[in-house]
Write a protein that holds these residues in place. Structure first.
Motif, short mmCIF file in Angstrom:
data_model
loop_
_atom_site.label_atom_id
_atom_site.label_comp_id
_atom_site.label_asym_id
_atom_site.label_seq_id
_atom_site.Cartn_x
_atom_site.Cartn_y
_atom_site.Cartn_z
N ASP A 968 0.86 -1.18 0.00
CA ASP A 968 0.00 0.00 0.00
C ASP A 968 0.90 1.23 0.00
N TYR A 969 0.33 2.43 -0.24
CA TYR A 969 1.15 3.63 -0.31
C TYR A 969 1.78 3.92 1.06
N PRO A 970 3.02 4.47 1.04
CA PRO A 970 3.66 4.82 2.32
C PRO A 970 2.81 5.84 3.08
N ARG A 971 2.88 5.80 4.49
CA ARG A 971 2.07 6.68 5.32
C ARG A 971 2.84 7.88 5.82
N ALA A 972 4.14 7.89 5.74
CA ALA A 972 4.95 8.97 6.33
C ALA A 972 5.90 9.52 5.29
N ALA A 973 6.34 10.79 5.57
CA ALA A 973 7.32 11.45 4.70
C ALA A 973 8.64 11.59 5.46
N PRO A 974 9.75 11.78 4.73
CA PRO A 974 11.03 12.00 5.40
C PRO A 974 10.96 13.28 6.26
N THR A 975 11.63 13.25 7.42
CA THR A 975 11.65 14.40 8.33
C THR A 975 13.05 14.94 8.45
N GLU A 976 13.13 16.12 9.07
CA GLU A 976 14.40 16.79 9.30
C GLU A 976 15.20 16.91 8.00
N VAL A 977 14.53 17.38 6.93
CA VAL A 977 15.22 17.54 5.64
C VAL A 977 16.08 18.79 5.71
N LYS A 978 17.35 18.66 5.44
CA LYS A 978 18.29 19.77 5.48
C LYS A 978 18.92 19.95 4.11
N VAL A 979 19.04 21.26 3.68
CA VAL A 979 19.62 21.59 2.38
C VAL A 979 20.85 22.45 2.60
N ARG A 980 21.95 22.08 1.96
CA ARG A 980 23.18 22.87 2.03
C ARG A 980 23.67 23.11 0.62
N ILE A 987 23.64 21.10 -4.69
CA ILE A 987 23.31 21.17 -3.27
C ILE A 987 23.44 19.79 -2.69
N SER A 988 23.57 19.68 -1.36
CA SER A 988 23.55 18.41 -0.65
C SER A 988 22.31 18.36 0.22
N LEU A 989 21.74 17.11 0.35
CA LEU A 989 20.53 16.89 1.14
C LEU A 989 20.83 15.91 2.25
N GLN A 990 20.07 16.02 3.35
CA GLN A 990 20.16 15.10 4.48
C GLN A 990 18.78 15.01 5.10
N ARG A 1035 20.03 4.92 2.04
CA ARG A 1035 20.84 6.13 2.20
C ARG A 1035 20.00 7.23 2.86
N LEU A 1036 20.71 8.10 3.63
CA LEU A 1036 20.06 9.21 4.31
C LEU A 1036 20.62 10.55 3.88
N ARG A 1037 21.42 10.58 2.85
CA ARG A 1037 21.93 11.83 2.31
C ARG A 1037 22.18 11.65 0.81
N GLY A 1038 22.24 12.77 0.11
CA GLY A 1038 22.49 12.72 -1.31
C GLY A 1038 22.81 14.10 -1.86
N MET A 1039 23.01 14.18 -3.15
CA MET A 1039 23.40 15.43 -3.80
C MET A 1039 22.56 15.62 -5.05
N VAL A 1040 22.12 16.90 -5.26
CA VAL A 1040 21.41 17.28 -6.46
C VAL A 1040 22.29 18.24 -7.24
N SER A 1041 22.53 17.94 -8.51
CA SER A 1041 23.45 18.74 -9.32
C SER A 1041 22.72 19.27 -10.56
N ARG A 1042 23.50 19.98 -11.40
CA ARG A 1042 23.02 20.55 -12.66
C ARG A 1042 21.88 21.56 -12.43
N LEU A 1043 22.08 22.37 -11.38
CA LEU A 1043 21.14 23.46 -11.10
C LEU A 1043 21.59 24.71 -11.82
N GLU A 1066 7.81 18.84 4.16
CA GLU A 1066 7.66 20.28 4.08
C GLU A 1066 8.58 20.82 2.99
N THR A 1067 8.15 21.96 2.38
CA THR A 1067 8.89 22.53 1.26
C THR A 1067 10.08 23.31 1.78
N LYS A 1068 11.24 23.04 1.16
CA LYS A 1068 12.47 23.74 1.49
C LYS A 1068 12.80 24.69 0.35
#
Length: 1323
Positions: A968-980, A987-990, A1035-1043, A1066-1068
């Motif tokens: 079934d669809y997941p019930r929760a979203a990731p928390t404590e999302v941090k953007v650097r 950018i890096s995410l955690q 994994r609990l961290r990652g990177m977004v590139s080509r911005l 929540e929107t960052k």
């Protein structure tokens, strides 16, 4: 007649010693020339083992001190030359032996007036008689053609043997021209045993020639046959051929008997052979009722044919009553007597009946005997086809094994007689179990390999053309694994009479001596009987000039009255030979027998011979002359033979001319002329080469030829020595042959034949075609077992590419009938393999051969073989349990194929239970390959088992496989999302991990959704399209590139499982810093003249920050030389720049980039165009646009105008040189006004001011145009494009000077770009 003769022989002929009789013959001619003997050139001969040296050594020597001349053979001599041998030439008193010379058989050869030479001994004559060599083919007009070259190979040995043709002429027949009187000669007659068809009229042939023409009569059964009394019998006009006509009735059998033809004129009578006339017979088969033949399996059997006796004997063959041929092998075969032999009878032999058939030759009818029916008694009543291939077939069927015994011939020994020259056929047919093998041997020696061949599955031995050395004891050996037995056959070779020295016609001049010799051999020794004009010699009138000595008749001092036809009849119990030979006495002056003034064309450097056939009695003397010269041609490059032929050993250009031959004897002379032309040889100088080609490709065979231009050349092709048919896949040209789409049938030898009327040249090449292999055949199954079988096949033709692999395929008729599957693969050297089989499969096999070209067609299928059933030995694979909905689980597996089912009614037992609870197993039986379990909790692990089962039992216990119910669809979203923010584009995410129970399935990944909200630059539109980045679930961290730099972004994160996305976090929001800009757009380089270069560009598409300016780097280069680099910086608003050239020859390379505070961005590079011609400078654009002055049509128009102006200038110069005035009134209709200062004499001065060029504008480096004096300039005319010029070069049209703003500011030079200015400058 000028010859002194001794009546008594010094040496008498001794037939037992084989020595030649020698007579005292003394020539009295003053010249004492070598005039002895004549040799005819025979049409064919063969060496029969005699070499030239041995042949010459066998000839008799010359006694009494006579000189013997032997011309040895030159083995390298061109085949066009004839090999001639002068045996003996005697100048002193004594023996005179023949001097050999060659002449055409068709030309007729005269005898010399001197006495005939002594004959060779009987043994030597027999050896010479067997020499037969085929002459080289004559090409063109009488030239001895050169033997064609076969791919530049040397002549074969038979060519050298052909040069000894003259040896045979010792026994050649002598021809008399038909306009001279001569006795009869039989030219055509029927065979001795003459069998005729009773449905046709009977024809008995007898043809003869003579002068006067002979008359004919016949005897039947040694009594005169009165043709006039029988209305059915007639004789053809001018012939002795009998015709017996049965159209009005009558029985042909009434005319059977022995016939003989007599041809007679006033000089003698010639006889034909005794012709035995028989009528062909094809009697009907006697009617009979045949009872079934009962025989025990394994016993021998003979089915007798006993055909009715026919004439000739019929051809026997066996078929069934349905006209199907009986298959024969070493077990079942037909004997020479027509009977059908079974070495051992098998049960399958009674599947058909057996009928003997007789085919009669003359009537072309087939008679069939009533068929035999077999009844085979057996201990194994079922004819199981699998037992046919069993390695021990007989014991498997309960047949006792036996040692061999002979069915034909019976016993251990027999004898056989055969006549010399016939075929010897020995036959041995044996019975036994297993079927015996037959081998042949000769006692005390080997079988003659060149004449012996085996027939009828080695049961018969045939020796062709039997001779005395083939007599002896032969034995055949029949053997099998139980033992062996042999039969001895004693062979005796007898012989009907055969010639050693056949009597030849004898032509003498009055007063000459001669002899007729009749020598034959045979077994038993034949007797010789002489006759004259058809009557026994004993009853003929006595002739004092004739003496009989056994097989020789000697004539002395012959006169006209001695003319007659003599017959020699030699016979023994096996046959007879009859020969006619006439004695003709003539006194004839010389005459030429060939056409006059012949043209003979020959090939350069060949050996050739000019014939001058003549006749005369006494034999004339012949001399040759060239171009009317008085000296006789003999010696050096010329050689004259006794028959009058002139041989030129090597033809040269200077040998061309007219040759005259003159024949003289005591009665007169005759002459003839021959014109000789020498031609260049035909040669293939580029020959076709051997080639190997794949099927479907194109092949070209070259054949380039040089030949004499006065001769017509024909180039043709042979394939495998047969004329090549040029189809639509082939193209024949003068110097090549092209084959398109090569196929297997194109393989073979290709011979290029370049020929003219006189000669030819050959060149051969072999084309090898690589094709796919032929299909294997004759598949057999042996060694049949429960789980294996041996498959054996016969490989097909590899088609010149070795077979590398065999693929064995199988088909079963239960699960997938008609579908073939690969079973196994084997090397190309294997033709038998043991195949592992599965239970309960009805197998059928086929084999595919593979080589480098491709795969063969599949072989024909083998017989089917079914294995017995068994419980499955395996379970289905790839078992899975996955949910398709949130409350179910679908269990799937790969179904088992036919080779793993092992039995009928294959099904599957499916079991499952929850993993944690260890509850009882749920199970269900399924016939397909899937089962759905319903009402399951969300994403719960299950243990799953799938077991195979058939009617013979269950398969092994399967292992458990873990599966899961639906998600079934997941019930929760990731928390404590941090953007650097890492940099301007990344950018890096955690984030924190979500609890597993909220996933409600398998956690596939964490996914970030982000989009560009706006740019920090004002008034810059951006795309707000959402993008995503995925990260593995562990994994609990990652990177977004080509911005994009210098932008505002928003980001959200979700959890993803197999069902889909969960709720969003929540929107960052984040902002990327400033970056470097992209490359400037539309960078353009323009070169309006040789002094300046204009640069233009547009702003970058992505500034990525606040622009602070542009950087331009440029450098001059000329080939490999590079100048110093110059750097220019511009403000952010500047988009143009003008470069002042310092070097008009070099080119420039420009690199432009934009800058922000971060640094310089991506650069763009362009080069200036190549320097144009200085007289017509042009402007170059990076977008390949060109000025109108560089267009070809415009340049041509300007050149035409310039030419017209130049003509006008020349006319003006001529007028001015006459007075300095140019008359205007001649050109104008309106007179000059009185105010015109030039009107007094009607002309005006042609001043230099008229030649000044118009001035245009000049361009400055700042990009502005400076106009001088007036805007009304011809520069505008040249640029406007609306102006036109009339035929006399004057300008017409409007002043259209419309330009856009960019061109006005383009730094264009009106002088440089306007060809009108250049024209007016010239004016």
């Amino acid at each position: 007649m000028g010859v002194t003769r001794s009546r008594e022989a010094r040496n008498y002929f001794d037939s037992t010693q084989g020595r030649a009789a020698v007579f005292s013959l003394r020539p009295t001619f003053r010249e004492k020339k070598d005039l002895a003997g004549i040799l005819l050139r025979p049409k064919s001969a063969s060496w029969d083992g005699l070499g030239p040296k041995k042949c010459l050594a066998s000839l008799p020597t010359c006694p009494h001190g006579g000189r013997l001349r032997r011309h040895w053979m030159n083995q390298t001599m061109a085949p066009s030359g004839e090999r001639l041998i002068d045996l003996c030439a005697i100048w002193d008193a004594g023996v005179y032996l023949p001097s050999a010379a060659c002449n055409r058989a068709s030309s007729g050869v005269a005898r010399k007036r001197l006495n005939e030479a002594e004959k060779l001994s009987s043994v030597q004559e027999a050896q010479l008689k067997r020499l037969e060599v085929t002459r080289p083919r004559v090409l063109g007009s009488r030239e001895r053609g050169q033997v064609p070259r076969m791919a530049r190979q040397p002549p074969p040995p038979w060519v050298h043997a052909a040069f000894l043709l003259c040896l045979l002429s010792l026994g050649g027949a002598i021809e008399i021209p038909m306009d001279l009187t001569q006795p009869p000669t039989i030219t055509k007659q029927s065979v001795k045993d003459h069998i005729v068809d009773p449905r046709d009229n009977i024809l008995i042939e007898c043809e003869a020639k003579g002068n006067p023409a002979p008359s004919f009569h016949w005897t039947r059964n040694s009594r005169f046959f009165n043709i006039a009394k029988d209305p059915r019998v007639s004789m053809r006009r001018r012939s002795g051929t009998l015709v017996i006509d049965f159209r009005s009735g009558g029985r042909p059998e009434e005319y059977e008997g022995e016939y003989q033809c007599f041809a007679r004129n006033k000089f003698g009578t010639a006889l034909s052979n005794r012709i035995r006339l028989q009528v062909s017979k094809s009697p009907l088969w006697p009617k009979e009722n045949l009872d079934p033949v009962v025989v025990q399996e394994g016993a021998p059997l003979t089915l007798q044919c006993n055909p009715p006796p026919g004439l000739p004997s019929p051809v026997i063959f066996w078929m069934s009553s349905s006209m199907e041929p009986i298959t024969q092998d070493k077990r079942v075969s037909q004997g020479h007597n027509g009977d059908l032999y079974f070495s051992n009878v098998m049960l399958q032999d009674m599947q058909t009946d057996y009928s003997c058939n007789a085919r009669f030759h003359f009537t072309h009818t087939i008679q069939q005997k009533n068929p035999f029916t077999l009844k085979v008694l057996t201990n194994h009543p079922y004819n199981d086809s699998s037992l046919r291939n069993h390695p021990d077939m007989y014991s498997a069927r309960g047949v006792a094994e036996r040692t061999p015994s002979f069915m034909y011939p019976q016993g251990t020994a027999s004898s056989q007689m055969v006549l010399r020259g016939m075929d010897l056929l020995l036959e041995c047919i044996a019975s036994g179990v297993p079927t015996p093998d037959i081998a042949w041997y000769k006692k005390g020696g080997d079988l003659p390999s060149d004449k012996a061949k085996f027939e009828n599955f080695n049961k018969a031995l045939r020796i062709t053309n039997v001779s005395e050395e083939d007599s002896g004891e032969y034995f055949c050996l029949a053997s099998n694994k139980m033992g062996s037995i042999r039969h001895t056959i004693s062979v005796r070779v007898k012989a009907a009479p055969y010639w050693l020295d056949e009597p030849k016609n004898l032509i003498l001049a009055p007063g000459e001596d001669g002899r007729l010799v009749c020598r034959a051999n045979g077994n038993p020794k034949p007797t010789v009987q002489w006759m004259v004009n058809g009557e026994p010699l004993q009853s003929a009138p006595p002739n004092p000039n004739r003496e009989v000595a056994g097989d020789t008749i000697i004539f002395r001092d012959t006169q006209i009255s001695s003319r007659a036809v003599y017959q020699c009849n030699t016979s023994n119990e096996h046959g007879y030979l009859l020969a006619n030979a006439f004695v003709s006495v003539l006194d004839v002056p010389p005459r030429m027998l060939s056409p006059r003034n012949q043209l003979i064309r020959v090939i350069l450097y060949n050996r050739t011979r000019l014939d001058c056939p003549f006749f005369g009695s006494p034999i004339p003397t012949l001399r040759w002359f060239k171009n009317g010269q008085g000296s006789n041609l003999d010696g050096g490059n010329y050689h004259v033979y006794e028959n009058g032929s002139l041989e030129i050993k090597m033809i040269r250009k200077e040998d061309q001319g007219i040759y005259t031959c003159v024949a003289t004897n005591i009665l007169g002379k005759a002459e003839n002329q021959v014109r000789l032309e020498v031609k260049d040889p035909t040669r293939i100088y580029r020959m076709p080469e051997d080639q190997v080609a794949k099927r479907g490709t194109t092949v070209q065979l070259e054949c380039r030829v040089k030949h004499d231009p006065s001769l017509k050349l024909t180039v043709s092709w042979l394939k495998d020595d047969e004329p090549l048919y040029i189809g639509n896949r082939m193209k024949k040209e003068d110097d090549s042959l092209t084959i398109f789409g090569v196929a297997e049938r194109d393989q073979g030898s290709y011979t290029c034949v370049a020929s003219t009327e006189l000669d030819q040249d050959l060149a051969k090449a072999y084309l090898t075609v690589l094709g796919r292999p032929d299909r294997p055949r004759d598949l057999e199954l042996t060694d049949l077992a429960e789980r294996s079988v041996r498959l054996t096949w016969i490989p097909g033709d590899a088609n010149n590419s070795p077979i590398t692999d065999y693929v064995v395929q199988f088909e079963e008729d239960q699960f997938q009938p008609g579908v073939w599957h690969d079973h196994s693969k084997y090397p190309g050297s294997v033709n038998s393999a043991v195949l592992r089989l599965s239970p309960y499969v009805n197998y059928q096999f086929r084999v595919i051969a593979i080589n480098e070209v491709g795969s063969s067609h599949p072989s024909l299928p083998s017989e089917r073989y079914r294995t017995s059933g068994a419980p499955p030995e395996s379970n289905p694979g790839d078992v899975k349990g996955e949910g398709t909905r949130k409350n179910n689980m679908e269990i799937t597996w790969t179904p088992m194929n036919a080779t793993s089912a092992f039995g009928p009614n294959l099904r599957y037992i499916v079991k499952w239970r929850r993993r944690e609870t260890r509850e009882a197993w749920n199970n269900v039986t399924v016939w397909g390959s899937r089962y759905v379990v319903g009402q399951t909790p969300v994403y719960v692990p299950y243990e799953i088992r799938v077991q195979a089962e058939n009617d013979f039992g269950k398969g092994p216990e399967p292992e458990s496989v873990i599966g899961y119910s639906g998600e079934d669809y997941p019930r929760a979203a990731p928390t404590e999302v941090k953007v650097r923010v890492m940099n301007s584009t990344a950018i890096s995410l955690q984030w924190n991990r979500v609890y597993s129970d909220t996933v409600q399935g398998q956690l596939r990944e964490y996914r970030a959704y982000y989009w560009r909200e706006s740019s920090l630059l004002k008034n810059l539109w951006v795309s707000q399209k959402r993008q995503q980045a995925s990260f593995p679930g562990d994994r609990l961290r990652g990177m977004v590139s080509r911005l994009f730099p210098y932008s505002n972004y928003k980001l959200e994160m979700v959890v993803v499982n197999g069902r889909g996305d969960g709720p969003r976090s929540e929107t960052k929001e984040f902002t990327t810093p400033e970056g470097v800009p992209s490359a400037p757009r539309r960078f353009r380089v323009r070169q309006p003249n040789l002094e300046t270069i204009n640069l233009e560009w547009d702003h970058p598409e992505h500034p990525n920050g606040i622009m602070i300016g542009y950087t331009l780097k440029y450098v001059a280069f000329n080939g490999t030389k590079v100048g110093k680099q110059i750097v220019e910086n511009f403000s952010p608003n500047q988009t143009k720049f003008t470069v002042q050239r310092t070097d008009p020859v070099s080119r420039y390379r420009f690199t432009l980039s934009a800058r922000t505070q971060v640094g310089s961005g991506e650069a763009v590079t362009e080069e200036s165009p190549a320097p144009p011609n200085e007289a017509t400078p042009t402007a170059a654009y990076t977008n390949n646009q060109a000025d109108i002055a560089t267009q070809g049509w415009f340049i041509g128009l300007m050149c035409a105008i310039a030419l017209l102006v130049l003509i006008l200038l020349i006319v003006c110069f001529i007028k001015r040189s006459r007075g300095g005035k140019y008359p205007v009134r001649e050109k104008k209709d309106v007179p000059l006004g009185p105010e015109d200062p030039k009107e007094e004499d009607g002309s005006f001065d042609y001043s230099d001011e008229d030649n000044k060029p118009l001035q245009g504008s000049q361009t400055s480096l700042d990009g502005t145009i400076k106009q001088q004096e007036s805007d009304d300039s011809l520069v505008d005319y040249g640029e406007g494009g609306e102006g036109q010029f009339n035929e006399d070069g004057s300008f017409i049209g409007q002043y259209t000077v419309k330009k856009d703003k960019e061109e006005t500011e383009g730094n264009e030079s009106s002088e440089a770009t306007s060809p009108v200015n250049a024209i007016y400058s010239l004016a």
